[in-house]
Design an enzyme around this catalytic site. Sequence first.
Site, PDB file in Angstrom:
ATOM      1  N   GLY A 105       0.806  -1.215   0.000  1.00  0.00           N
ATOM      2  CA  GLY A 105       0.000   0.000   0.000  1.00  0.00           C
ATOM      3  C   GLY A 105       0.832   1.255   0.000  1.00  0.00           C
ATOM      4  O   GLY A 105       0.295   2.357  -0.063  1.00  0.00           O
ATOM      5  N   CYS A 106       2.149   1.107   0.068  1.00  0.00           N
ATOM      6  CA  CYS A 106       3.051   2.252   0.021  1.00  0.00           C
ATOM      7  C   CYS A 106       3.627   2.363  -1.386  1.00  0.00           C
ATOM      8  O   CYS A 106       3.990   1.356  -1.985  1.00  0.00           O
ATOM      9  CB  CYS A 106       4.212   2.086   1.005  1.00  0.00           C
ATOM     10  SG  CYS A 106       3.706   2.037   2.722  1.00  0.00           S
ATOM     11  N   GLN A 107       3.704   3.585  -1.889  1.00  0.00           N
ATOM     12  CA  GLN A 107       4.295   3.795  -3.207  1.00  0.00           C
ATOM     13  C   GLN A 107       5.790   3.491  -3.154  1.00  0.00           C
ATOM     14  O   GLN A 107       6.346   2.892  -4.058  1.00  0.00           O
ATOM     15  CB  GLN A 107       4.065   5.228  -3.664  1.00  0.00           C
ATOM     16  CG  GLN A 107       4.641   5.511  -5.042  1.00  0.00           C
ATOM     17  CD  GLN A 107       4.397   6.936  -5.485  1.00  0.00           C
ATOM     18  OE1 GLN A 107       3.891   7.763  -4.739  1.00  0.00           O
ATOM     19  NE2 GLN A 107       4.769   7.226  -6.712  1.00  0.00           N
ATOM     20  N   SER A 108       6.445   3.915  -2.073  1.00  0.00           N
ATOM     21  CA  SER A 108       7.868   3.627  -1.923  1.00  0.00           C
ATOM     22  C   SER A 108       8.025   2.274  -1.234  1.00  0.00           C
ATOM     23  O   SER A 108       7.057   1.690  -0.762  1.00  0.00           O
ATOM     24  CB  SER A 108       8.552   4.734  -1.116  1.00  0.00           C
ATOM     25  OG  SER A 108       7.891   4.925   0.105  1.00  0.00           O
TER      26      SER A 108
END
Length: 149
Positions: A62-65
Site C-alpha cells: 500500500g506504500c508507493q515507496s
Amino acid sequence: MSSEQTTDAPVEPSAESAQAAIAEEFGYLGDWTERYQYLIDLGRKLPAFPDEARTEENKVNGCQSQVWLLGRGDADRLDFTAISDSSIVSGLIALLLRVYSGRSAREILDTEPRFVEAIGLSKHLSPTRSNGLAAMLATIKRRAAELAG
C-alpha cells in the site's frame, strides 16, 4: 533480536505524550519547507534495519515507496523497526515509531494517530504518501491486535 535493533525505552512515557511532544516540536517550525526538512532529518536518524529482514513478509503493501516494518515482542511490549527508500517516508516512520514502538499491544490499539492532524500532515501529504502512512499504521495495529488476543 538482531544486535542492530534497539530495545531502549521510548523517549516519552506514553504514546499520548509522544504525540504531544511531536505536535510541540512541529509547532516551532515555520513553513512546510522547514517541516519537510525536519521529517527528512528524523528519517536519517532511524536505527539500522537488518538486510535479512528486507523480505516480502516484512514489506508494507500500500506504500508507493519501498517500506519494510518489523515488529517484535509480546503483548506487554512491542518494538518496531522500519526503513524506507524514501526520505520523507523514513521521517513518517520515525514519527510512527516514536508514538508506537516500545508500547504495550493494548496502548498501541487504543492510540489513534492524532499527531497527523495536529501537525498538519493530513493536509500536506500527497494521496500516495497518505495511503502509505495509513498502510504502515494498519500494519502496526494488526501486529498489536495479534498479540493482544
